[in-house]
Design a protein around this motif. Structure first.
Motif, PDB file in Angstrom:
ATOM      1  N   ASP A 127     -15.325   5.093 -16.258  1.00 29.89           N
ATOM      2  CA  ASP A 127     -13.731   3.919 -16.171  1.00 29.89           C
ATOM      3  C   ASP A 127     -13.699   3.386 -14.615  1.00 29.89           C
ATOM      4  OD1 ASP A 127     -13.548   4.376 -18.753  1.00 29.89           O
ATOM      5  OD2 ASP A 127     -12.297   6.101 -18.364  1.00 29.89           O
ATOM      6  N   GLN A 128     -13.893   4.369 -13.520  1.00 28.47           N
ATOM      7  CA  GLN A 128     -13.733   3.945 -12.097  1.00 28.47           C
ATOM      8  C   GLN A 128     -14.596   2.227 -11.859  1.00 28.47           C
ATOM      9  OE1 GLN A 128     -14.486   7.098  -9.516  1.00 28.47           O
ATOM     10  NE2 GLN A 128     -12.438   8.029  -9.199  1.00 28.47           N
ATOM     11  N   LEU A 129     -16.078   2.390 -12.520  1.00 25.59           N
ATOM     12  CA  LEU A 129     -16.760   2.211 -12.406  1.00 25.59           C
ATOM     13  C   LEU A 129     -16.308   0.169 -12.390  1.00 25.59           C
ATOM     14  CD1 LEU A 129     -20.013   3.636 -12.083  1.00 25.59           C
ATOM     15  CD2 LEU A 129     -19.297   2.518 -10.147  1.00 25.59           C
ATOM     16  N   MET A 130     -15.861   0.755 -13.981  1.00 21.57           N
ATOM     17  CA  MET A 130     -15.547  -0.582 -15.551  1.00 21.57           C
ATOM     18  C   MET A 130     -14.996  -1.258 -14.340  1.00 21.57           C
ATOM     19  SD  MET A 130     -16.010  -1.080 -17.980  1.00 21.57           S
ATOM     20  CE  MET A 130     -16.775   0.536 -19.314  1.00 21.57           C
ATOM     21  N   ASP A 131     -13.312  -0.451 -13.834  1.00 20.66           N
ATOM     22  CA  ASP A 131     -12.413  -1.567 -13.119  1.00 20.66           C
ATOM     23  C   ASP A 131     -13.315  -2.101 -11.662  1.00 20.66           C
ATOM     24  OD1 ASP A 131     -10.491  -0.245 -14.218  1.00 20.66           O
ATOM     25  OD2 ASP A 131      -9.958   1.629 -12.917  1.00 20.66           O
ATOM     26  N   ASP A 132     -14.336  -1.341 -11.415  1.00 14.08           N
ATOM     27  CA  ASP A 132     -15.052  -2.131 -10.043  1.00 14.08           C
ATOM     28  C   ASP A 132     -15.339  -3.262 -10.576  1.00 14.08           C
ATOM     29  OD1 ASP A 132     -13.996   0.297  -7.969  1.00 14.08           O
ATOM     30  OD2 ASP A 132     -16.514   0.732  -8.258  1.00 14.08           O
ATOM     31  N   ALA A 133     -15.907  -3.568 -11.829  1.00 11.57           N
ATOM     32  CA  ALA A 133     -16.880  -4.157 -12.323  1.00 11.57           C
ATOM     33  C   ALA A 133     -15.958  -5.674 -12.463  1.00 11.57           C
ATOM     34  CB  ALA A 133     -17.473  -3.962 -13.887  1.00 11.57           C
ATOM     35  N   LYS A 134     -14.778  -5.080 -13.081  1.00 11.14           N
ATOM     36  CA  LYS A 134     -13.426  -5.942 -13.980  1.00 11.14           C
ATOM     37  C   LYS A 134     -13.402  -6.825 -12.807  1.00 11.14           C
ATOM     38  CE  LYS A 134     -12.019  -3.401 -17.298  1.00 11.14           C
ATOM     39  NZ  LYS A 134     -10.818  -2.480 -17.939  1.00 11.14           N
ATOM     40  N   LEU A 135     -13.743  -6.361 -11.258  1.00  8.47           N
ATOM     41  CA  LEU A 135     -13.120  -7.696  -9.678  1.00  8.47           C
ATOM     42  C   LEU A 135     -14.291  -9.012  -9.682  1.00  8.47           C
ATOM     43  CD1 LEU A 135     -12.805  -4.220  -7.474  1.00  8.47           C
ATOM     44  CD2 LEU A 135     -10.590  -5.546  -8.541  1.00  8.47           C
ATOM     45  N   GLY A 136     -14.992  -8.748 -10.354  1.00  8.41           N
ATOM     46  CA  GLY A 136     -16.341  -9.931 -10.253  1.00  8.41           C
ATOM     47  C   GLY A 136     -17.402 -10.067  -9.184  1.00  8.41           C
ATOM     48  N   GLY A 137     -16.924 -10.979  -8.610  1.00  5.91           N
ATOM     49  CA  GLY A 137     -18.487 -11.058  -8.315  1.00  5.91           C
ATOM     50  C   GLY A 137     -18.581 -10.567  -6.631  1.00  5.91           C
ATOM     51  N   ASN A 138     -17.668 -10.159  -6.299  1.00  7.56           N
ATOM     52  CA  ASN A 138     -17.317 -10.240  -4.296  1.00  7.56           C
ATOM     53  C   ASN A 138     -17.519  -8.057  -4.368  1.00  7.56           C
ATOM     54  OD1 ASN A 138     -16.761 -12.467  -3.772  1.00  7.56           O
ATOM     55  ND2 ASN A 138     -14.252 -12.011  -3.793  1.00  7.56           N
ATOM     56  N   ALA A 139     -17.418  -8.314  -6.180  1.00  7.36           N
ATOM     57  CA  ALA A 139     -17.014  -6.775  -5.982  1.00  7.36           C
ATOM     58  C   ALA A 139     -18.781  -5.584  -6.839  1.00  7.36           C
ATOM     59  CB  ALA A 139     -16.550  -6.070  -7.062  1.00  7.36           C
ATOM     60  N   ARG A 140     -19.632  -5.859  -5.714  1.00  2.00           N
ATOM     61  CA  ARG A 140     -21.356  -5.411  -6.518  1.00  2.00           C
ATOM     62  C   ARG A 140     -21.181  -3.770  -6.222  1.00  2.00           C
ATOM     63  NH1 ARG A 140     -25.391  -9.886  -6.008  1.00  2.00           N
ATOM     64  NH2 ARG A 140     -24.477 -11.831  -6.142  1.00  2.00           N
ATOM     65  N   ILE A 141     -22.265  -3.470  -7.211  1.00  2.07           N
ATOM     66  CA  ILE A 141     -22.287  -1.754  -7.194  1.00  2.07           C
ATOM     67  C   ILE A 141     -24.351  -2.479  -7.072  1.00  2.07           C
ATOM     68  CG2 ILE A 141     -23.275  -0.462  -8.939  1.00  2.07           C
ATOM     69  CD1 ILE A 141     -20.590  -1.335 -10.581  1.00  2.07           C
ATOM     70  N   THR A 142     -24.306  -0.860  -6.166  1.00  6.05           N
ATOM     71  CA  THR A 142     -25.537  -0.810  -6.110  1.00  6.05           C
ATOM     72  C   THR A 142     -26.316   0.426  -6.286  1.00  6.05           C
ATOM     73  OG1 THR A 142     -25.443  -1.720  -3.934  1.00  6.05           O
ATOM     74  CG2 THR A 142     -27.125  -0.126  -4.011  1.00  6.05           C
ATOM     75  N   VAL A 143     -27.349   0.511  -7.518  1.00  7.63           N
ATOM     76  CA  VAL A 143     -27.468   1.589  -7.806  1.00  7.63           C
ATOM     77  C   VAL A 143     -29.601   2.120  -6.729  1.00  7.63           C
ATOM     78  CG1 VAL A 143     -29.141   2.673  -9.980  1.00  7.63           C
ATOM     79  CG2 VAL A 143     -27.309   1.060 -10.272  1.00  7.63           C
ATOM     80  N   ASP A 144     -29.234   3.322  -6.156  1.00 13.86           N
ATOM     81  CA  ASP A 144     -30.929   3.622  -5.654  1.00 13.86           C
ATOM     82  C   ASP A 144     -31.570   4.835  -5.892  1.00 13.86           C
ATOM     83  OD1 ASP A 144     -32.215   4.446  -4.570  1.00 13.86           O
ATOM     84  OD2 ASP A 144     -30.667   4.951  -2.083  1.00 13.86           O
ATOM     85  N   LEU A 145     -32.216   4.317  -6.976  1.00 11.89           N
ATOM     86  CA  LEU A 145     -32.787   5.203  -8.008  1.00 11.89           C
ATOM     87  C   LEU A 145     -33.674   6.469  -6.600  1.00 11.89           C
ATOM     88  CD1 LEU A 145     -33.781   7.047 -10.446  1.00 11.89           C
ATOM     89  CD2 LEU A 145     -35.572   4.979 -10.216  1.00 11.89           C
ATOM     90  N   ALA A 147     -32.330   8.335  -4.340  1.00 12.66           N
ATOM     91  CA  ALA A 147     -31.868   8.747  -3.782  1.00 12.66           C
ATOM     92  C   ALA A 147     -30.887   9.095  -5.201  1.00 12.66           C
ATOM     93  CB  ALA A 147     -30.466   8.465  -3.340  1.00 12.66           C
ATOM     94  N   GLN A 148     -30.798   8.615  -5.950  1.00 13.23           N
ATOM     95  CA  GLN A 148     -30.178   8.990  -7.186  1.00 13.23           C
ATOM     96  C   GLN A 148     -29.083   8.722  -6.972  1.00 13.23           C
ATOM     97  OE1 GLN A 148     -33.181  12.398  -8.575  1.00 13.23           O
ATOM     98  NE2 GLN A 148     -30.626  12.981  -9.440  1.00 13.23           N
ATOM     99  N   GLU A 149     -28.080   7.497  -6.678  1.00 17.93           N
ATOM    100  CA  GLU A 149     -26.804   7.380  -6.184  1.00 17.93           C
ATOM    101  C   GLU A 149     -26.413   5.590  -6.608  1.00 17.93           C
ATOM    102  OE1 GLU A 149     -26.070  10.088  -1.964  1.00 17.93           O
ATOM    103  OE2 GLU A 149     -26.255   7.589  -1.827  1.00 17.93           O
ATOM    104  N   VAL A 150     -25.271   6.058  -7.352  1.00 16.20           N
ATOM    105  CA  VAL A 150     -24.370   4.396  -7.642  1.00 16.20           C
ATOM    106  C   VAL A 150     -23.667   3.860  -6.565  1.00 16.20           C
ATOM    107  CG1 VAL A 150     -22.931   3.244  -9.222  1.00 16.20           C
ATOM    108  CG2 VAL A 150     -24.820   5.150  -9.933  1.00 16.20           C
ATOM    109  N   VAL A 151     -23.522   3.137  -5.588  1.00 14.23           N
ATOM    110  CA  VAL A 151     -22.910   2.473  -4.181  1.00 14.23           C
ATOM    111  C   VAL A 151     -21.679   1.595  -5.705  1.00 14.23           C
ATOM    112  CG1 VAL A 151     -22.205   2.780  -2.361  1.00 14.23           C
ATOM    113  CG2 VAL A 151     -24.564   3.318  -3.663  1.00 14.23           C
TER     114      VAL A 151
END
Ligand code: SF4
Lengths: 207, 466
Positions: A127-145, A147-151
C-alpha cells in the motif's frame, strides 16, 4: 533470457486483488504461436472498451504509466490458468517486476522463467508503494535483486525474500533446462531404476 | 516417518535433491494441447533439442476446435494455424497424438483417465491448470507454464519444491440433488480462491470415498480454483475397477503388480497435514456462483451478498464490481434469475455420468423459449457412449444442441461464446469476467442444475424438479 540485476522505473498502481490470468490476457488472444507481440492486449478488457478505444481511467492508459516497468497489485495476483501468455504479455508491454502481497503458484513460477521478478511484500508495504506509485513519473522505484531490496522514492530500503536458486538464475539470465541437463546422468539412473521397479507402467504409442 | 499420499508420490519421483531444497522431479506423463505448446516446441527447435522420451507424452487438440461438423476445415485462421502447428510439431518430434477425427480425441483431462494414460502413483503434468483433474486417480498432477512444458520435453523432469499438505475431509451422506460439483464449490466458497496456494489438497472422508471416478475428477479438477496446484484422492477399489480394461492401462499380471504398489500409496496412519478443513456433507445444498470468481458461491436458496457488509475496502470494491458486472443487486434471490445460455460440458463435467445427469432432467421436457442449451461431450468416446445409450436423442428431442467434443464454451476461444450481457448456467469451472466470451455472465453449477436451468429458463433448485 535477459538477466535481471537492478531496475529503476515507473511503477503502476493496480489496487486490485485476485487479478486473474483471463484479466491479464483474455483467452481470445491465446491463438498465437509466438511469445512476442502480446503487450498490445495486456489487460485488454480493463484497458479498452467494446469499440477498442482506450478507457482513460485505466492506469496503463495514463502518463507516465504507459511506460511502467513495475506493477504493484493486491493479493493473489495471477490466479487462474497456467497460460504463460500472461507473463509474456506483461514482458512485451515492458513490465519486468510485479510487487504484491502474494501470487498464484503457477503464475509465480512462470514469471521467473521469463526474467520477470515477482516480489512478495506485506500488504501494508504494498500500500505504501502503491501511494508512491501514484505520485507518477518523478517517483521512481528501484529494485535491486542482488541486495534483495526495493528502494522507495524517499530512499527508504525495503528487504524482500527470494528463493536463492531462482535468484541465481535470474541474476545470470540462465535458463532452467541448461541447469537440469547437467543432471542427465542422475535422470538416466532414475529412468533405468523405474523401468525395472515399475515395469507395469506402459509406454505410450498410438497406432 | 508417517507420510501422506502426496509425500509418497513426491518421494518416489525425486531424481535429485539440490542443496537449497529444490528437487529434480521425474515426470511420468506429459499431456500436450495446441494452445500452450507451440512456443515450447519452438524453444526445443531453436536449441537443437529433442524429446527426451517421446513415449511419455500424448498430444491432442481441444481448446480451439469448433464443436460443429468436424470434416470441415477450422474456419478461424489463427485457430487453424495453432492446430496445424501442433500437427506439424508432433510429426517432427515423434510425439504420440490423437488427431481431430480420431474417436479418442477430446479434452486433454478427459482423455487421460479414459485411455488409462493417467494412473495412480504417477506424476502427470500439462500446460493447463486443470491438470489437477488427474489427481482423482491418486496421481500427483498439476498444471505448468509453457517454459516448463519445454523443460519436461527436453529433460522429462521439472525443478520443483515440495508443496505443503492440506487435508479436506468430507463426511456424511450427500443430500438429494447435490453432486461432486456442489461439494467442490462449497469447499472453494470456504477456503477462497487463494486458500490452497502452496498446498496440494488431499480430499478424504466417506463422502469422497462414495463418489465414482467421474465425481472424484470433478472435485480434483477445481482444486486450482481454490489456489491449489494439485488435488489428490487416495486410490482404492473404485480406482482400480475404473483402471481395469482401459486401453493403455496395464493388464493381467502387470496390473496385479501395479495394484499391489498402488495399495501402498494411501497416507500412513498419523501422517501430518499442514492445514485441515472438515465439511459436513449433510448440510450441503445445490450451489451456484453469483460473482466473478468461484469463491463467490452460494446455495441456490441463497441471496447475493451485500458488499457493504465487507469491512476490507479492497474486497468491498471487488464485490461491488462483481455485482455490477453480473448485473445483480445485493440481497437479490439467486433462484429464478433468467438465463440465456446453458453450457453442459468441459473437463469439469463433460463425462458420461454428467451427460446422463443432464439427460435425466431433460427427458420429457423442453428447453425454455429463447434459451440456447449446448451439450458437449468431453471426448469422442464419451459422445459415442452417450449415443449408444440414446442420450443424444433425449437431449435433441428436448431442444438441446448435441455437439462435437472439445473445450467449447468453457473459455471463449473457439466459436462457442457468450455475447456481451448474456447470462449462462455453465458446468465449467471458471466464472471470471469474459471467460465465456467478452461481457458474458457465468453462473457455475452442476450438470443437473444446468439442465434444470435450460428447461425452466432460469436458475432453479434442481430439487424442485420431479
Ligand atoms: S474444458 Fe475448459 S478448463 Fe478444461 S481444459 Fe478446456 S478450456 Fe481448460
Amino acid at each position: 533470457m535477459q538477466p535481471f540485476t537492478t531496475l529503476t522505473g515507473v511503477a503502476a498502481p493496480l489496487p486490485l486483488a485476485n487479478v486473474d490470468t483471463d484479466k491479464i490476457i483474455p483467452a481470445r488472444f491465446l491463438k498465437t504461436i509466438k511469445r512476442s507481440g502480446l503487450g498490445v492486449h495486456l489487460f485488454d478488457t480493463l484497458r479498452f472498451d467494446e469499440t477498442g478505444a482506450e478507457r482513460p481511467d485505466f492506469v496503463l492508459n495514463q502518463e507516465p504509466y504507459r511506460h511502467a516497468e513495475i506493477l504493484i497489485a493486491h493479493e493473489n495476483f495471477g490466479c487462474g490458468s497456467s497460460r504463460e501468455h500472461a507473463p509474456w504479455a506483461l514482458l512485451d508491454f515492458g513490465i519486468r517486476c510485479v510487487i504484491a502481497p502474494d501470487f498464484a503458484d503457477i503464475f509465480h513460477t512462470n514469471t521467473f522463467k521469463n526474467g520477470i521478478l515477482p516480489i512478495k511484500l506485506p500488504r501494508e508495504i504494498c500500500d505504501q508503494l502503491m501511494d508512491d506509485a501514484k505520485l507518477g513519473g518523478n517517483a521512481r522505484i528501484t529494485v535491486d535483486l542482488a541486495a534483495q531490496e526495493v528502494v522507495r522514492p524517499n530512499g527508504e530500503r525495503i528487504k524482500f525474500e527470494i528463493d536463492p536458486f531462482r535468484k541465481h538464475l535470474l541474476l545470470n539470465g540462465l535458463d532452467d533446462i541448461g541447469q537440469t541437463l547437467q543432471h542427465t546422468p542422475a535422470i538416466d539412473d532414475y529412468e533405468a531404476r523405474q523401468r525395472a521397479e515399475k515395469s507395469w507402467m506402459p509406454d505410450i504409442s498410438v497406432g | 516417518m508417517a507420510r501422506t499420499l502426496f509425500d509418497k508420490v513426491w518421494d518416489a519421483h525425486v531424481v535429485e535433491r539440490l542443496p537449497d531444497g529444490t528437487c529434480v522431479l521425474y515426470i511420468d506423463r506429459h499431456l500436450v494441447h495446441e494452445v500452450t505448446s507451440p512456443q515450447a516446441f519452438e524453444g526445443l527447435r531453436m536449441a537443437g533439442r529433442k524429446l527426451r522420451r517421446p513415449d511419455a507424452h500424448i498430444a491432442v487438440v481441444d481448446h480451439n476446435v469448433a464443436t460443429s461438423d468436424r470434416r470441415l476445415p477450422i474456419a478461424e485462421p489463427e485457430s487453424r494455424l495453432q492446430v496445424e502447428t501442433l500437427e506439424a510439431n508432433v510429426a517432427e518430434f515423434g510425439m504420440p497424438y490423437f488427431p481431430l477425427l480420431d474417436e479418442r480425441q477430446g479434452i486433454v483431462h478427459i482423455i487421460g483417465p479414459e485411455q488409462g494414460l493417467s494412473l495412480p502413483g504417477m506424476t502427470i503434468v500439462c500446460g493447463d491448470s486443470h491438470t489437477s483433474t488427474h489427481g482423482a486417480m491418486g496421481a500427483l498432477a498439476f498444471g505448468i507454464g509453457t517454459s516448463e512444458v519445454e523443460h519436461v520435453m527436453a529433460t522429462q523432469t521439472l525443478l520443483q519444491r515440495p508443496a505443503k499438505n492440506f487435508l479436506v475431509e468430507v463426511n456424511g451422506a450427500l443430500p438429494v440433488g447435490c453432486t461432486a460439483k456442489d461439494i467442490v464449490l462449497a469447499i472453494i466458497g470456504k477456503i477462497g480462491t487463494a486458500g490452497g496456494t502452496g498446498y496440494v489438497i488431499e480430499y478424504a472422508g466417506d463422502t469422497i470415498r462414495a463418489l465414482d471416478m467421474a465425481g472424484r475428477m470433478t472435485v480434483c479438477n477445481m482444486s486450482i480454483e481454490g489456489g491449489a496446484r494439485a488435488g489428490m484422492i487416495a486410490p482404492d477399489d473404485v480406482t482400480f475397477d475404473y483402471v481395469r480394461g482401459k486401453p493403455f492401462a496395464p493388464k493381467g499380471e502387470a496390473l496385479d503388480r501395479a495394484i499391489d504398489y498402488w495399495k501402498t500409496l494411501p497416507a500412513d496412519p498419523g501422517a501430518v497435514y499442514d492445514k485441515h478443513l472438515a465439511i459436513d456433507a449433510t448440510t450441503l445444498a445445490p450451489m451456484v456462483t453469483w460473482g466473478t470468481n468461484p469463491e463467490a458461491v452460494i446455495a441456490i436458496t441463497g441471496t447475493v451478498p451485500n458488499p457493504a457488509a465487507e469491512a476490507d475496502e479492497g474486497k468491498r470494491a471487488q464485490l461491488e464490481r462483481m455485482c455490477e458486472y453480473m448485473a445483480l443487486t445485493p440481497g437479490q434471490k439467486i433462484a429464478d434469475l433468467p438465463i440465456d445460455v446453458v453450457f453442459i460440458g468441459s473437463c469439469t463435467n463433460g463425462r458420461i455420468e454428467d451427460i446422463r445427469a443432464a439427460a435425466a432432467i431433460a427427458k420429457g421436457r423442453h428447453v425454455a423459449p429463447g434459451v440456447r442449451a449446448l451439450v458437449v461431450a468431453g471426448s469422442g468416446l464419451v459422445k459415442a457412449q452417450a449415443e449408444s445409450e440414446g442420450l443424444d436423442k433425449i437431449l435433441l428431442d428436448a431442444g438441446f444442441e448435441w455437439r462435437e467434443p472439445g473445450c467449447s464454451m468453457c473459455l471463449g476461444m473457439n466459436p462457442d461464446k457468450l455475447t456481451p450481457g448474456q447470462r449462462s448456467a455453465s458446468t465449467s469451472n471458471r466464472n471470471f469476467e469474459g471467460r465465456q466470451g467478452p461481457g458474458g455472465r457465468t453462473h457455475l453449477v452442476s450438470p443437473a442444475m444446468a439442465a434444470a436451468a435450460a428447461v425452466t429458463g432460469r436458475l432453479v433448485d434442481v430439487r424442485e424438479m420431479n
